[in-house]
Write an enzyme that holds these catalytic residues in place. Structure first.
Site, mmCIF file in Angstrom:
data_model
loop_
_atom_site.group_PDB
_atom_site.id
_atom_site.type_symbol
_atom_site.label_atom_id
_atom_site.label_comp_id
_atom_site.label_asym_id
_atom_site.label_seq_id
_atom_site.Cartn_x
_atom_site.Cartn_y
_atom_site.Cartn_z
ATOM 1 N N LYS A 123 0.846 -1.195 0.000
ATOM 2 C CA LYS A 123 0.000 0.000 0.000
ATOM 3 C C LYS A 123 0.888 1.254 0.000
ATOM 4 O O LYS A 123 2.106 1.165 0.251
ATOM 5 C CB LYS A 123 -0.905 -0.043 1.228
ATOM 6 C CG LYS A 123 -1.816 -1.273 1.277
ATOM 7 C CD LYS A 123 -2.673 -1.201 2.529
ATOM 8 C CE LYS A 123 -3.414 -2.465 2.798
ATOM 9 N NZ LYS A 123 -4.179 -2.394 4.051
ATOM 10 N N TYR A 172 -12.406 -2.953 -1.718
ATOM 11 C CA TYR A 172 -12.790 -2.909 -0.302
ATOM 12 C C TYR A 172 -14.313 -2.825 -0.135
ATOM 13 O O TYR A 172 -14.796 -2.328 0.890
ATOM 14 C CB TYR A 172 -12.102 -1.728 0.389
ATOM 15 C CG TYR A 172 -10.634 -1.972 0.674
ATOM 16 C CD1 TYR A 172 -10.219 -3.068 1.438
ATOM 17 C CD2 TYR A 172 -9.648 -1.117 0.194
ATOM 18 C CE1 TYR A 172 -8.877 -3.305 1.698
ATOM 19 C CE2 TYR A 172 -8.289 -1.343 0.461
ATOM 20 C CZ TYR A 172 -7.923 -2.448 1.206
ATOM 21 O OH TYR A 172 -6.595 -2.678 1.471
ATOM 22 N N ASN A 179 -1.062 -0.325 7.647
ATOM 23 C CA ASN A 179 -0.451 -1.646 7.866
ATOM 24 C C ASN A 179 0.307 -2.173 6.641
ATOM 25 O O ASN A 179 0.607 -3.357 6.537
ATOM 26 C CB ASN A 179 -1.482 -2.652 8.387
ATOM 27 C CG ASN A 179 -2.637 -2.859 7.433
ATOM 28 O OD1 ASN A 179 -2.655 -2.320 6.323
ATOM 29 N ND2 ASN A 179 -3.610 -3.642 7.859
ATOM 30 N N HIS A 181 -1.313 -5.671 1.672
ATOM 31 C CA HIS A 181 -2.544 -6.458 1.578
ATOM 32 C C HIS A 181 -2.223 -7.810 0.965
ATOM 33 O O HIS A 181 -1.377 -7.906 0.079
ATOM 34 C CB HIS A 181 -3.577 -5.751 0.688
ATOM 35 C CG HIS A 181 -4.638 -6.686 0.201
ATOM 36 N ND1 HIS A 181 -5.715 -7.041 0.974
ATOM 37 C CD2 HIS A 181 -4.748 -7.400 -0.952
ATOM 38 C CE1 HIS A 181 -6.459 -7.920 0.302
ATOM 39 N NE2 HIS A 181 -5.886 -8.153 -0.869
ATOM 40 N N GLU A 209 -9.523 -10.846 -6.837
ATOM 41 C CA GLU A 209 -8.598 -9.711 -6.747
ATOM 42 C C GLU A 209 -7.588 -9.701 -7.898
ATOM 43 O O GLU A 209 -7.262 -8.642 -8.431
ATOM 44 C CB GLU A 209 -7.907 -9.738 -5.384
ATOM 45 C CG GLU A 209 -8.875 -9.406 -4.262
ATOM 46 C CD GLU A 209 -8.323 -9.642 -2.875
ATOM 47 O OE1 GLU A 209 -9.098 -9.491 -1.922
ATOM 48 O OE2 GLU A 209 -7.131 -9.978 -2.746
HETATM 49 N N1 LIG Z 1 -10.283 -0.378 12.540
HETATM 50 C C1 LIG Z 1 -9.693 0.038 11.432
HETATM 51 N N2 LIG Z 1 -9.276 1.307 11.317
HETATM 52 C C2 LIG Z 1 -8.667 1.744 10.186
HETATM 53 N N3 LIG Z 1 -8.428 0.973 9.132
HETATM 54 C C3 LIG Z 1 -8.805 -0.315 9.202
HETATM 55 C C4 LIG Z 1 -9.447 -0.853 10.360
HETATM 56 N N4 LIG Z 1 -9.706 -2.161 10.137
HETATM 57 C C5 LIG Z 1 -9.237 -2.424 8.910
HETATM 58 N N5 LIG Z 1 -8.704 -1.330 8.349
HETATM 59 C C6 LIG Z 1 -8.079 -1.222 7.032
HETATM 60 O O1 LIG Z 1 -8.858 -1.942 6.104
HETATM 61 C C7 LIG Z 1 -8.062 -2.940 5.500
HETATM 62 C C8 LIG Z 1 -8.932 -4.107 5.153
HETATM 63 O O2 LIG Z 1 -9.431 -4.672 6.320
HETATM 64 P P1 LIG Z 1 -9.784 -6.211 6.396
HETATM 65 O O3 LIG Z 1 -10.650 -6.380 7.581
HETATM 66 O O4 LIG Z 1 -10.267 -6.663 5.064
HETATM 67 O O5 LIG Z 1 -8.384 -6.841 6.786
HETATM 68 P P2 LIG Z 1 -7.288 -7.553 5.907
HETATM 69 O O6 LIG Z 1 -7.938 -8.479 4.944
HETATM 70 O O7 LIG Z 1 -6.239 -8.127 6.803
HETATM 71 O O8 LIG Z 1 -6.615 -6.335 5.220
HETATM 72 P P3 LIG Z 1 -6.205 -6.262 3.741
HETATM 73 O O9 LIG Z 1 -7.476 -6.510 2.970
HETATM 74 O O10 LIG Z 1 -5.664 -4.874 3.567
HETATM 75 O O11 LIG Z 1 -5.182 -7.337 3.605
HETATM 76 C C9 LIG Z 1 -6.959 -3.221 6.524
HETATM 77 O O12 LIG Z 1 -5.803 -3.764 5.979
HETATM 78 C C10 LIG Z 1 -6.707 -1.846 7.068
HETATM 79 O O13 LIG Z 1 -5.855 -1.111 6.203
#
Ligand SMILES: Nc1ncnc2c1ncn2[C@@H]1O[C@H](COP(=O)(O)OP(=O)(O)OP(=O)(O)O)[C@@H](O)[C@H]1O
Length: 219
Positions: A75, A115, A180, A183, A194
């Site tokens: 990201k 998303y 973080n 992804h 995806e």
């Molecule tokens: N509480 C939160 N506050 C801010 N951003 C969040 C929060 N929870 C998730 N996100 C963001 O949304 C993304 C997608 O969340 P998801 O729950 O799908 O987790 P993930 O599958 O581990 O992440 P990703 O899809 O990015 O790999 C997270 O990687 C993070 O960047």
């Protein structure tokens, strides 16, 4: 990721999956064999014809349970933090194969689709804005290898970096769930969608490691 994809995935997925006939065939053969045994008065166990082996499920994510492909994206914060080489290094060192890579500032539509299941979450708008800001591109990649979808998630670590194990990318380099760094697809179904969302088929390459036998041979 999977939950948000499941509804849209199901109709598309059936196009790829050619194994649905197997259970039906098995039932049909099972009934026929049982009836024959009774009709002949033979006190033998009903003969069950072996079900034909299910055809492997193959999609843009490779072969389910075999050589799979996953979508990994560094990201904008990961790019700004100079983590591109580190991420690639970790997947390469493990033995996985890079079959697609590009730098891209995703459109709002692409980020919203990616998303889509998080639409109702309070951070959704900010998440889409940050992914699409252009202050750094996203490095989008497709990695290939055995179990790469599950292993990719292990290499990346838990979504919340404060829960991510030391040794994982998020565990080692990040402290905020909103930043973080990376992804990774969380299931075969998500990876299928995806990869299709971020890559054209011509942007993903079939190629062979010349040293493949040193990485994935079984004795
Ligand atoms: N509480 C939160 N506050 C801010 N951003 C969040 C929060 N929870 C998730 N996100 C963001 O949304 C993304 C997608 O969340 P998801 O729950 O799908 O987790 P993930 O599958 O581990 O992440 P990703 O899809 O990015 O790999 C997270 O990687 C993070 O960047």
């Amino acid at each position: 990721m999977f939950a948000r994809r499941a509804a849209t995935f199901a109709p598309r997925f059936t196009r790829f999956a050619s194994s649905s006939a197997a259970p039906r065939a098995a039932t049909r053969f099972g009934v026929a064999a049982g009836s024959l045994a009774v009709a002949g008065g033979v006190a033998a166990a009903p003969i069950q014809a072996a079900a034909p082996p299910a055809a492997p499920v193959k999609t843009a994510a490779g072969t389910k349970g075999g050589i799979e492909r996953t979508f990994i994206a560094i990201k904008p914060d990961g790019v700004q933090r100079g983590l591109v080489a580190e991420v690639i290094n970790r997947f390469e060192r493990k033995g996985y194969k890079l079959v697609g890579i590009k730098a891209i500032v995703p459109s709002k539509e692409l980020a919203e689709e990616h998303y889509g299941d998080l639409k109702a979450r309070p951070f959704y708008k900010g998440l889409v804005n940050y992914m699409t800001s252009g202050r750094a591109p996203v490095i989008a990649m497709v990695w290939e290898g055995p179990d790469v979808i599950r292993q990719g998630r292990r290499i990346i670590g838990a979504t919340n970096p404060l829960d991510a194990e030391p040794g994982s990318i998020r565990g080692d380099y990040t402290i905020s769930v909103g930043r973080n760094a990376i992804h990774g697809s969380d299931s075969f179904e998500s990876a299928t969608i995806e990869i299709g969302l971020w890559f054209k088929p011509t942007e993903v390459f079939d190629w062979k490691f010349t040293h493949e036998e040193w990485i994935i041979s079984a004795n």
